[in-house]
Design an enzyme around this catalytic site. Structure first.
Site, PDB file in Angstrom:
ATOM      1  N   ASP A 273       0.856  -1.188   0.000  1.00  0.00           N
ATOM      2  CA  ASP A 273       0.000   0.000   0.000  1.00  0.00           C
ATOM      3  C   ASP A 273       0.900   1.249   0.000  1.00  0.00           C
ATOM      4  OD1 ASP A 273       0.739  -1.114   2.471  1.00  0.00           O
ATOM      5  OD2 ASP A 273      -0.994  -0.340   3.517  1.00  0.00           O
ATOM      6  N   GLU A 457      11.841   1.384   8.358  1.00  0.00           N
ATOM      7  CA  GLU A 457      10.843   0.525   7.705  1.00  0.00           C
ATOM      8  C   GLU A 457      11.230   0.226   6.264  1.00  0.00           C
ATOM      9  OE1 GLU A 457       6.053   0.723   6.766  1.00  0.00           O
ATOM     10  OE2 GLU A 457       7.191   2.572   6.953  1.00  0.00           O
TER      11      GLU A 457
END
Length: 492
Positions: A273, A457
């Protein structure tokens, strides 16, 4: 009082909070837990909201509690491996009872970090790679047990352990998690122990296949015009995501079609996403069409689930089931070849269910057939060439060849695909390229760590002077799957 919270129970207040942007991050309100019964809060809100001088933020802060994101500050920068060992403990959480939107889980677990303070499904597999290196076998087993609990109670592992994720899953890695534990302990009894769980997860992904006519789709299953069964990502809801509420509403205003929110949510089930991979025009999120696509990654993962079910059936002498799942895996292997191999570009691509051809997007999920040993030597050779020429940069493997501003596009390098790339190359004898993938990404992680004291991340694979960007929120530190993949790669 009941400690669980479903967003729809406070929809009017929630809508006002998110549209007013009283919090910088739309996730803040989804993670809140009520200090009083929800009916009481709703009544107070309805009575007070029209009063002169009503302060929405003050109202929310006096009726809800919040667990903020955690940042791990150190007075000194430890060697990276020591830092990760400390992080395992700092990222450990428990949720023995429901609290707000947080689902209860029977065992402790590792969260990704930063703003992500809950259990995530596919992240946990890559976290387990590092736990294996760290010798934390009990935590690996905890993760498996938590997934099993969710499958048994919810019917599947939600995207993450919150009530508003009960409409979608994430890439089905449970069978691969069992492989990892079996490999670590040398005990194959784990397949028997979780046989029923494997079956239940399989039923979730295949739900509706019996009702399908050719050239149609339902939930996560699609039947091609030739009558073959493929899978796709899907979400049961067609409303804005609570955790990205205002973003979805704004994006949806200019979107075509009445399934915009479901297409957005279905892309979230993939874990990507977002990416140009899902966009009809290859450029803009308003053209997202996830529902029209059967993806190579989910079909490869479901092949592995079928293969694992054949194995767990064999271990229990369930001959009929063994044959059934063996046949399903064999059929799917053939379909992966038929539908996802693109002979023109000599790589694996997703399949467009409406156009009956491969999609244009070049992306790193082409690694899955190599990671799981499904590619022929000839196919693997061609994919390896493409990976080396188009996907490998100074800071690691990128996810697509297109720069769109979305976080799952160029120039970002994400931990899961560094491991999949490394393992895929090793499977097909491209050891030199495997080493290059490992070294490029690990040195990028080390560079950012020595500059910031943080593990991120995602990383910028092209500009190895900056960190990374794109997406709906800032880059997060922590970070579960980066820690796991880094340790695993350094061990190999």
């Amino acid at each position: 009082m009941n400690n669980s919270l479903y967003i729809h129970e406070i929809q009017s207040l929630f809508d006002n909070v998110q549209r007013s942007q009283i919090f910088e991050d739309q996730k803040t309100m989804t993670d809140a837990f009520p200090l009083f019964p929800v009916s009481e809060i709703n009544e107070k809100y309805e009575n007070e909201k029209h009063e002169a001088g009503f302060d929405l933020k003050k109202f929310v802060l006096s009726n809800f509690d919040f667990i903020g994101k955690k940042s791990f500050e150190r007075t000194e920068i430890l060697p990276i491996k020591e830092h990760i060992e400390k992080l395992w403990d700092e990222l450990t959480r428990t949720a023995y009872e429901e609290k707000g939107t947080l689902l209860k889980l029977p065992k402790p677990y590792i969260v990704p970090g930063g703003r992500f303070n809950e259990f995530f499904y596919w992240d946990s597999y890559f976290i387990m790679l590092g736990l294996q290196v760290s010798g934390r076998v009990d935590m690996m087993k905890n993760i498996v047990e938590n997934c099993s609990y969710l499958i048994q109670n919810a019917g599947f592992v939600p995207n993450a352990s919150r009530t508003h994720f009960l409409s979608r899953s994430q890439p089905p890695y449970f069978s691969l998690m069992l492989d990892l534990v079996a490999e670590t302990t040398g005990d194959e009894k784990i397949y028997v122990k979780y046989h029923n769980t494997l079956e239940k997860e399989y039923q979730f992904w295949m739900n509706g296949e019996d009702t399908l006519e050719n050239d149609s789709s339902i939930k996560r299953v699609a039947k091609t015009k030739d009558g073959d069964i493929l899978n796709r990502y899907y979400d049961a809801e067609n409303v804005p995501r609570p955790e990205s509420y205002l973003i979805d509403i704004e994006d949806g205003e200019n979107a075509s079609g009445d399934q915009f929110y479901r297409n957005i949510r279905s892309a979230c089930e993939s874990g990507w996403d977002f990416s140009s991979r899902w966009f009809a025009d290859g450029e803009t999120i308003q053209t997202i069409e996830t529902l029209n696509i059967a993806e190579v990654d989910v079909n490869c993962l479901l092949w592995h689930l079928e293969k694992t079910l054949a194995k767990s059936s064999a271990l229990q002498n369930l001959t009929e089931k063994e044959h059934y799942f063996f046949k399903r895996a064999a059929d799917r292997r053939q379909m992966i070849d038929n539908y996802f191999w693109d002979e023109n570009t000599k790589t694996y691509k997703d399949y467009h269910l409406k156009k009956h051809k491969n999609t244009a997007s070049e992306h790193i999920a082409a690694l899955y057939p190599l990671f799981l040993g499904l590619a022929s030597e000839e196919q693997a050779k061609a994919v390896i060439k493409t990976i080396a020429e188009k996907f490998l940069y100074k800071g690691g493997l990128v996810t697509t060849t297109k720069e769109s501003g979305q976080q799952w596009d160029l120039p970002n390098a994400w931990a899961p695909y560094q491991w999949l790339g490394f393992a895929a190359m090793k499977n097909y004898g491209a050891s030199e390229l495997a080493e290059q993938i490992k070294n490029n990404w690990c040195s990028n992680v080390e560079r950012v760590y020595s500059n910031t004291g943080k593990l991120m991340e995602k990383y910028n694979a092209l500009d190895t002077k900056t960190i990374a960007g794109g997406g709906e929120y800032p880059n997060q530190d922590g970070f579960g799957w980066t820690n796991g993949v880094y340790l695993k790669l350094k061990q190999n």
